[in-house]
Design a protein around this motif. Structure first.
Motif, PDB file in Angstrom:
ATOM      1  N   HIS A 148       9.666  -4.750 -49.610  1.00  0.00           N
ATOM      2  CA  HIS A 148       9.884  -3.369 -50.060  1.00  0.00           C
ATOM      3  C   HIS A 148       8.563  -2.614 -50.084  1.00  0.00           C
ATOM      4  O   HIS A 148       7.491  -3.202 -50.258  1.00  0.00           O
ATOM      5  CB  HIS A 148      10.508  -3.349 -51.458  1.00  0.00           C
ATOM      6  N   SER A 149       8.685  -1.307 -49.918  1.00  0.00           N
ATOM      7  CA  SER A 149       7.508  -0.437 -49.925  1.00  0.00           C
ATOM      8  C   SER A 149       7.810   0.810 -50.751  1.00  0.00           C
ATOM      9  O   SER A 149       8.914   0.976 -51.289  1.00  0.00           O
ATOM     10  CB  SER A 149       7.138  -0.029 -48.494  1.00  0.00           C
ATOM     11  N   TYR A 150       6.846   1.700 -50.819  1.00  0.00           N
ATOM     12  CA  TYR A 150       7.010   2.944 -51.569  1.00  0.00           C
ATOM     13  C   TYR A 150       8.086   3.827 -50.945  1.00  0.00           C
ATOM     14  O   TYR A 150       8.687   4.663 -51.622  1.00  0.00           O
ATOM     15  CB  TYR A 150       5.664   3.674 -51.619  1.00  0.00           C
ATOM     16  N   ARG A 151       8.363   3.630 -49.660  1.00  0.00           N
ATOM     17  CA  ARG A 151       9.458   4.365 -49.025  1.00  0.00           C
ATOM     18  C   ARG A 151      10.788   4.064 -49.727  1.00  0.00           C
ATOM     19  O   ARG A 151      11.635   4.943 -49.871  1.00  0.00           O
ATOM     20  CB  ARG A 151       9.547   4.022 -47.534  1.00  0.00           C
ATOM     21  N   ASP A 152      10.957   2.806 -50.141  1.00  0.00           N
ATOM     22  CA  ASP A 152      12.194   2.425 -50.817  1.00  0.00           C
ATOM     23  C   ASP A 152      12.336   3.123 -52.171  1.00  0.00           C
ATOM     24  O   ASP A 152      13.451   3.399 -52.621  1.00  0.00           O
ATOM     25  CB  ASP A 152      12.240   0.904 -51.010  1.00  0.00           C
ATOM     26  N   VAL A 153      11.222   3.401 -52.819  1.00  0.00           N
ATOM     27  CA  VAL A 153      11.258   4.135 -54.085  1.00  0.00           C
ATOM     28  C   VAL A 153      11.837   5.524 -53.853  1.00  0.00           C
ATOM     29  O   VAL A 153      12.719   5.995 -54.588  1.00  0.00           O
ATOM     30  CB  VAL A 153       9.854   4.230 -54.712  1.00  0.00           C
ATOM     31  N   GLY A 159      11.328  -6.980 -59.435  1.00  0.00           N
ATOM     32  CA  GLY A 159      11.574  -7.950 -60.499  1.00  0.00           C
ATOM     33  C   GLY A 159      10.417  -8.055 -61.470  1.00  0.00           C
ATOM     34  O   GLY A 159      10.332  -8.999 -62.260  1.00  0.00           O
ATOM     35  N   ARG A 160       9.497  -7.077 -61.432  1.00  0.00           N
ATOM     36  CA  ARG A 160       8.315  -7.092 -62.290  1.00  0.00           C
ATOM     37  C   ARG A 160       8.238  -5.829 -63.128  1.00  0.00           C
ATOM     38  O   ARG A 160       8.754  -4.772 -62.750  1.00  0.00           O
ATOM     39  CB  ARG A 160       7.043  -7.219 -61.442  1.00  0.00           C
ATOM     40  N   ASP A 161       7.562  -5.924 -64.244  1.00  0.00           N
ATOM     41  CA  ASP A 161       7.342  -4.786 -65.131  1.00  0.00           C
ATOM     42  C   ASP A 161       6.086  -4.051 -64.667  1.00  0.00           C
ATOM     43  O   ASP A 161       5.007  -4.647 -64.592  1.00  0.00           O
ATOM     44  CB  ASP A 161       7.170  -5.286 -66.567  1.00  0.00           C
ATOM     45  N   TYR A 162       6.238  -2.752 -64.360  1.00  0.00           N
ATOM     46  CA  TYR A 162       5.105  -1.966 -63.860  1.00  0.00           C
ATOM     47  C   TYR A 162       4.443  -1.131 -64.963  1.00  0.00           C
ATOM     48  O   TYR A 162       3.671  -0.220 -64.658  1.00  0.00           O
ATOM     49  CB  TYR A 162       5.570  -1.060 -62.713  1.00  0.00           C
ATOM     50  N   GLN A 163       4.726  -1.450 -66.206  1.00  0.00           N
ATOM     51  CA  GLN A 163       4.160  -0.690 -67.309  1.00  0.00           C
ATOM     52  C   GLN A 163       2.627  -0.739 -67.291  1.00  0.00           C
ATOM     53  O   GLN A 163       1.955   0.283 -67.447  1.00  0.00           O
ATOM     54  CB  GLN A 163       4.690  -1.211 -68.645  1.00  0.00           C
ATOM     55  N   LYS A 164       2.072  -1.931 -67.127  1.00  0.00           N
ATOM     56  CA  LYS A 164       0.614  -2.069 -67.122  1.00  0.00           C
ATOM     57  C   LYS A 164       0.000  -1.361 -65.919  1.00  0.00           C
ATOM     58  O   LYS A 164      -1.024  -0.676 -66.045  1.00  0.00           O
ATOM     59  CB  LYS A 164       0.225  -3.557 -67.105  1.00  0.00           C
ATOM     60  N   TRP A 165       0.625  -1.532 -64.750  1.00  0.00           N
ATOM     61  CA  TRP A 165       0.110  -0.862 -63.551  1.00  0.00           C
ATOM     62  C   TRP A 165       0.101   0.644 -63.767  1.00  0.00           C
ATOM     63  O   TRP A 165      -0.867   1.336 -63.437  1.00  0.00           O
ATOM     64  CB  TRP A 165       0.967  -1.210 -62.331  1.00  0.00           C
ATOM     65  N   ASP A 197      12.538   6.388 -65.219  1.00  0.00           N
ATOM     66  CA  ASP A 197      13.392   6.176 -64.046  1.00  0.00           C
ATOM     67  C   ASP A 197      12.588   5.578 -62.892  1.00  0.00           C
ATOM     68  O   ASP A 197      13.057   4.667 -62.201  1.00  0.00           O
ATOM     69  CB  ASP A 197      14.020   7.496 -63.597  1.00  0.00           C
ATOM     70  N   VAL A 198      11.378   6.082 -62.681  1.00  0.00           N
ATOM     71  CA  VAL A 198      10.537   5.551 -61.596  1.00  0.00           C
ATOM     72  C   VAL A 198      10.145   4.107 -61.899  1.00  0.00           C
ATOM     73  O   VAL A 198      10.216   3.237 -61.023  1.00  0.00           O
ATOM     74  CB  VAL A 198       9.273   6.417 -61.409  1.00  0.00           C
ATOM     75  N   LYS A 199       9.758   3.853 -63.138  1.00  0.00           N
ATOM     76  CA  LYS A 199       9.416   2.479 -63.519  1.00  0.00           C
ATOM     77  C   LYS A 199      10.618   1.554 -63.347  1.00  0.00           C
ATOM     78  O   LYS A 199      10.472   0.387 -62.946  1.00  0.00           O
ATOM     79  CB  LYS A 199       8.928   2.439 -64.966  1.00  0.00           C
ATOM     80  N   GLY A 200      11.801   2.064 -63.635  1.00  0.00           N
ATOM     81  CA  GLY A 200      13.005   1.266 -63.461  1.00  0.00           C
ATOM     82  C   GLY A 200      13.259   0.918 -62.007  1.00  0.00           C
ATOM     83  O   GLY A 200      13.665  -0.208 -61.686  1.00  0.00           O
ATOM     84  N   LYS A 239      19.732  13.052 -57.036  1.00  0.00           N
ATOM     85  CA  LYS A 239      19.914  14.335 -56.368  1.00  0.00           C
ATOM     86  C   LYS A 239      20.131  15.423 -57.421  1.00  0.00           C
ATOM     87  O   LYS A 239      20.746  15.196 -58.466  1.00  0.00           O
ATOM     88  CB  LYS A 239      21.125  14.292 -55.431  1.00  0.00           C
ATOM     89  N   LEU A 240      19.618  16.598 -57.126  1.00  0.00           N
ATOM     90  CA  LEU A 240      19.815  17.721 -58.030  1.00  0.00           C
ATOM     91  C   LEU A 240      21.307  17.949 -58.273  1.00  0.00           C
ATOM     92  O   LEU A 240      22.112  17.746 -57.372  1.00  0.00           O
ATOM     93  CB  LEU A 240      19.176  18.981 -57.430  1.00  0.00           C
ATOM     94  N   PRO A 241      21.695  18.316 -59.494  1.00  0.00           N
ATOM     95  CA  PRO A 241      20.842  18.849 -60.573  1.00  0.00           C
ATOM     96  C   PRO A 241      20.275  17.797 -61.517  1.00  0.00           C
ATOM     97  O   PRO A 241      19.762  18.149 -62.579  1.00  0.00           O
ATOM     98  CB  PRO A 241      21.804  19.772 -61.326  1.00  0.00           C
ATOM     99  N   ILE A 242      20.341  16.522 -61.163  1.00  0.00           N
ATOM    100  CA  ILE A 242      19.719  15.489 -61.995  1.00  0.00           C
ATOM    101  C   ILE A 242      18.218  15.488 -61.727  1.00  0.00           C
ATOM    102  O   ILE A 242      17.794  15.650 -60.582  1.00  0.00           O
ATOM    103  CB  ILE A 242      20.301  14.103 -61.672  1.00  0.00           C
ATOM    104  N   GLY A 243      17.414  15.295 -62.759  1.00  0.00           N
ATOM    105  CA  GLY A 243      15.978  15.144 -62.580  1.00  0.00           C
ATOM    106  C   GLY A 243      15.553  13.756 -63.017  1.00  0.00           C
ATOM    107  O   GLY A 243      16.158  13.164 -63.910  1.00  0.00           O
TER     108      GLY A 243
END
Length: 594
Positions: free
Chosen positions: A398-403, A431-437, A421-424, A412-416
């Motif tokens: 996976h890459s940032y494209r998948d994000v 499968g990792r927690d990106y909180q520290k990153w 959400d990004v961390k999720g 999709k709008l009108p949801i923001g």
């Protein structure tokens, strides 16, 4: 603000603009609002336009405001805010508003009218009422006989007319009308148009061909389109430059004779790619703080770096995959961005999250470089670091494209979307927690180990010239023969000696110096030498002792590491989508790169 009467659902707001005498940058605008049963009708002109996070004096171009009822009788009104008029009503009625508009803001890409064309961004042209913001809209224009009109909006029943589902569509669908060239093509099942205004040294065939290549690459990131038809608008100007994304179109401006040289053309085509990517990232999905747009006030978010910086990050990747630029050109651009980051002391002061929140009050110049980072350039670097981290954490799966694919699918709008959400999404992919990153790279100022990052893809930074040159950390004015100081880099010899932006250099060791000769004069010294710079500081002639330092002389480049492994080559392939571009001697294989 009046009684609680309810206005009819799904009414229609009708706009008309008279452009038949455009020579003096002016037009007459009228708006017919549906009947309202309230005792006041608030009418607004946005105080900012989408794509430019800056409060603008849009209402300054409005004169002769007038409001009448359904029978043409004058209605009393007051100016209630910088971009707001309040019309007072004694009984239910349709309200007709009219005003004269001055439009000469070409470089802001807000409104521009002259004898050859009109570019109309609704933010600075068409007033709206919050009461009818979601209602259907029509736009009718009277234009000179030779003009042709284009927009991302659907065409109306009559020539030079358009229709939109609501004001939000209108405000994000600018109109280009005038004397122009028009081309069309298809890519991946979608219809595209290209409209050129202004004479210049551009090659329409090359531009249309390359735009077609770019437009066919969207599937690399997303699995669907938010539009059926898309319009590229190109302005060849007398000096204005820049670009703005819109819902299903973009406007790109460049000085008329800055298209032919390869460097100039790369600037143009990468900008086109940037704005095309925005059709998804910002126009189809965007941070919660930007949903919905508040046209009368700032929309705040700490994720603006994703909206702008990530778009900058993807723009040349799309060009590379499309074959519009070469691997050498891609890495040369990346090297410039890395060098810019390394010469921005503000990276140690401001986080990219803080920069996003401060974009509405962002300043430029010496203070910005030393104490701030840009959501565009630093956002690019943060996006790259996240991309490489994802590739590493998922063993290239996976890459940032998948994000961004996931953001488009789920928000999709009108949801923001939010930070969580990004961390999720990151956690779901890895499968990792990106909180520290996130804390270390987004919420905290960050200086990156670029060689460590790039080594994963078999790349390294390198200075083209192994020699050193002498530097004191100042940048002079770009004006020829001007020795005024624009920037003083924080931590440099000049900074440590107390020299500041605005000082003017006049002599080195008591001898007069000129702007063209200043850099060469410094080369007469060795690292560690102490010299006397005589400057005008607050109009007083002041000698200041400075200890000079040596810095690499050549440009920063990105090239292959010695003996790259198969794993590193595979990493680069997963990252950029191209085969290893170097031969065994570290030279680019593609003959176009030589």
């Amino acid at each position: 603000m009046g009684s609680a009467w309810i206005s009819p659902a799904m009414a229609q707001v009708n706009y008309h603009i008279d452009l038949t005498t455009p020579e003096h940058h002016s037009a007459s605008v009228s708006v017919a609002f549906p009947e309202t049963k309230n005792n006041q009708l608030v009418v607004n002109l946005p105080v900012w336009r989408t794509g430019k996070y800056d409060i603008l004096p849009t209402a300054d171009g409005v004169r002769a405001f007038r409001a009448t009822d359904s029978k043409g009788r004058e209605l009393p009104w007051t100016r209630s805010a910088s971009g707001e008029w309040t019309v007072n009503l004694s009984k239910p009625t349709q309200v007709n508003v009219s005003y004269r508009l001055h439009a000469n803001e070409l470089g802001v890409r807000l409104r521009h009218i002259d004898a050859s064309h009109a570019f109309l961004d609704a933010s600075g042209v068409f007033m709206y009422s919050p009461e009818f913001r979601q209602d259907d809209i029509t736009v009718a224009m009277d234009v000179p006989k030779s003009w042709r009109s284009f927009s991302g909006m659907e065409s109306g029943k009559h020539p030079h007319s358009f229709k939109a589902a609501n004001y939000d569509v209108l405000v994000d669908s600018p109109i280009e009308t005038g004397i122009n060239q028009h081309f069309s093509f298809k890519a991946d099942g979608r219809d595209y148009e290209v409209v050129f205004w202004g004479e210049g040294n551009y090659d329409t065939s090359q531009i249309v061909e390359d735009l077609k290549k770019i437009s066919g690459q969207a599937h690399v990131i997303w699995d669907d389109y938010p539009f059926e038809r898309y319009v590229y608008m190109v302005h060849a100007t007398s000096g204005a430059s820049g670009a703005t994304e819109h819902l299903n179109s973009t406007i790109i401006q460049l000085p008329r004779f800055m298209f032919r040289e390869r460097d100039d053309y790369l600037r143009f085509i990468s900008t086109a790619s940037h704005e095309f990517i925005h059709t998804w990232n910002v126009k189809a999905y965007r941070p919660q703080g930007l949903v919905p747009y508040d046209y009368q006030s700032e929309n705040m978010t700490s994720l603006l770096w994703i909206s702008e910086g990530s778009t900058s990050y993807f723009q040349n990747q799309l060009l590379l995959r499309a074959g519009v630029i070469t691997a050498k050109e891609y890495l040369a651009d990346l090297a410039k961005r890395v060098a810019r980051n390394l010469h921005t002391p503000g990276r140690e002061v401001q986080s990219i999250a803080e920069s996003s929140l401060g974009q509405w009050t962002n300043t430029f110049g010496d203070y910005a470089i030393n104490h701030s980072v840009s959501i565009y350039s630093e956002g690019y670097i943060t996006s790259m670091a996240l991309d490489l981290q994802l590739l590493n954490d998922t063993k290239l799966a996976h890459s940032y494209r998948d994000v961004h694919r996931k953001l488009y699918q789920d928000f999709k709008l009108p949801i923001g979307f939010t930070v969580d959400d990004v961390k999720g999404i990151l956690a779901g992919l890895t499968g990792r927690d990106y909180q520290k990153w996130w804390q270390e790279n987004v919420d905290t100022p960050k200086s990156h180990d670029f060689d460590g990052l790039l080594a994963q893809a078999g790349l390294k930074t390198h200075y083209a010239d192994d020699k050193q040159t002498i530097d004191v950390g100042i940048t002079l004015s770009s004006a020829h023969h001007d020795l005024s100081i624009n920037h003083v880099r924080k931590g440099s010899p000049a900074w440590n000696a107390g020299i500041v932006a605005g000082d003017e250099v006049v002599a080195v060791n008591g001898l007069k110096v000129t702007a063209p000769g200043f850099t060469k004069r410094l080369e007469d010294f060795n690292s560690g030498d102490k010299i006397s710079l005589t400057v005008f500081k607050n109009d007083q002639l002041t000698p200041i002792e400075v200890e000079v330092q040596s810095v690499p002389k050549g440009k920063l480049t990105i090239t292959a590491v010695d003996k790259p492994s198969a794993e590193q080559k595979a990493f680069l392939k997963a990252w950029l989508g191209i085969d290893w571009p170097f031969d065994d001697k570290g030279k680019f294989i593609n003959k176009e790169d030589d």
